[in-house]
Design an enzyme around this catalytic site. Sequence first.
Site, mmCIF file in Angstrom:
data_model
loop_
_atom_site.group_PDB
_atom_site.id
_atom_site.type_symbol
_atom_site.label_atom_id
_atom_site.label_comp_id
_atom_site.label_asym_id
_atom_site.label_seq_id
_atom_site.Cartn_x
_atom_site.Cartn_y
_atom_site.Cartn_z
ATOM 1 N N GLY A 48 0.834 -1.195 0.000
ATOM 2 C CA GLY A 48 0.000 0.000 0.000
ATOM 3 C C GLY A 48 0.867 1.242 0.000
ATOM 4 O O GLY A 48 1.998 1.220 0.491
ATOM 5 N N GLN A 53 2.993 9.959 0.736
ATOM 6 C CA GLN A 53 4.275 9.270 0.952
ATOM 7 C C GLN A 53 5.256 9.521 -0.183
ATOM 8 O O GLN A 53 6.445 9.259 -0.037
ATOM 9 C CB GLN A 53 4.054 7.771 1.132
ATOM 10 C CG GLN A 53 3.366 7.413 2.437
ATOM 11 C CD GLN A 53 3.152 5.921 2.542
ATOM 12 O OE1 GLN A 53 2.147 5.397 2.077
ATOM 13 N NE2 GLN A 53 4.113 5.243 3.153
ATOM 14 N N CYS A 115 5.596 -0.135 7.405
ATOM 15 C CA CYS A 115 5.286 1.024 6.563
ATOM 16 C C CYS A 115 6.519 1.390 5.744
ATOM 17 O O CYS A 115 7.632 1.408 6.269
ATOM 18 C CB CYS A 115 4.865 2.192 7.452
ATOM 19 S SG CYS A 115 4.436 3.693 6.551
ATOM 20 N N HIS A 157 -4.793 1.793 7.307
ATOM 21 C CA HIS A 157 -3.400 2.236 7.460
ATOM 22 C C HIS A 157 -3.090 3.348 6.453
ATOM 23 O O HIS A 157 -2.539 4.398 6.811
ATOM 24 C CB HIS A 157 -2.464 1.033 7.252
ATOM 25 C CG HIS A 157 -1.016 1.374 7.229
ATOM 26 N ND1 HIS A 157 -0.153 0.983 8.219
ATOM 27 C CD2 HIS A 157 -0.253 2.068 6.337
ATOM 28 C CE1 HIS A 157 1.076 1.411 7.929
ATOM 29 N NE2 HIS A 157 1.028 2.074 6.791
ATOM 30 N N GLU A 158 -3.438 3.112 5.180
ATOM 31 C CA GLU A 158 -3.139 4.110 4.143
ATOM 32 C C GLU A 158 -3.972 5.374 4.339
ATOM 33 O O GLU A 158 -3.489 6.483 4.093
ATOM 34 C CB GLU A 158 -3.363 3.523 2.746
ATOM 35 C CG GLU A 158 -2.450 2.361 2.391
ATOM 36 C CD GLU A 158 -0.976 2.622 2.619
ATOM 37 O OE1 GLU A 158 -0.521 3.775 2.461
ATOM 38 O OE2 GLU A 158 -0.256 1.672 2.984
ATOM 39 N N HIS A 161 -2.459 7.897 6.597
ATOM 40 C CA HIS A 161 -1.480 8.782 5.959
ATOM 41 C C HIS A 161 -2.146 10.050 5.436
ATOM 42 O O HIS A 161 -1.550 11.134 5.471
ATOM 43 C CB HIS A 161 -0.774 8.077 4.797
ATOM 44 C CG HIS A 161 0.287 7.123 5.222
ATOM 45 N ND1 HIS A 161 1.438 7.528 5.847
ATOM 46 C CD2 HIS A 161 0.373 5.774 5.101
ATOM 47 C CE1 HIS A 161 2.201 6.468 6.096
ATOM 48 N NE2 HIS A 161 1.569 5.396 5.657
#
Length: 190
Positions: A48, A53, A115, A157-158, A161
Site C-alpha cells: 500500500g 508518501q 510502513c 493504514h493508508e 497517511h
Amino acid sequence: MAILEILEVPDPRLKTISVPVEADEFNDDLKQLADDMLETMYDAPGIGLAAIQVGVPKRLLVIDLQPEDPDAEPVECEHDGHKHTHPATKFEPRVFVNPVIVDPAEEFATLNEGCLSVPEIYADVDRPATCTVKYQDLDGNHHEEALEGMMATCLQHEMDHLEGILFIDHLSNLKRKMALKKLKKIRAAA
C-alpha cells in the site's frame, strides 16, 4: 511510469493532511500519478502507498495485497548469496480516490504492521476488523465497498497517511520511542 522517492520519518511532509482530488483533476495526470505510485510500491516492495508518501498531498492511495497465485510456478530469487523460492503472486492493483470510511466495526483486529515510510519497523496495531469505504475511481465514478481482513487493515493504514498519521502514532509513547530508536540504529549501520 516512474519510481518515485518515498518520504521517510522524520520528514515533516508525512504529517500533512491531504486535500481532496477535485472534479477537474480526474485526468491523465492523476492516472499517471497512480501508475507511478503502483510501480514505486511494487519496487519498494510494499502492499500500500498513499500519495503523501511520495510528496503529493492528495487523497489518493493504491493497494495491492498480491495474493499467492496457486496456478503459477514458484519464483526463485537470490538474496545475500542465498537462493530462495517464493510462491508466485497475482497482481490485483486497487486505486482509491477521496476514500471515506463509513460504518467501522466495533470489533477490533490486531495485525503486525509495517510502513514504507518507517522502513524495517513492525508493530501490532489494533484497528476495526471490518469497514465500509466510499471512494472514487480514476474516472471519478463513485463506489462503496465492504472490506474485511488484510484489505480493511491496509486501507485504514493508508487512510491514516491522508490525515498525517503514521502507524507508529498508534503505539504507546514508549513503544514509539523504541521503534524510532531502532530505526535510527538501522540507518546508522547502513
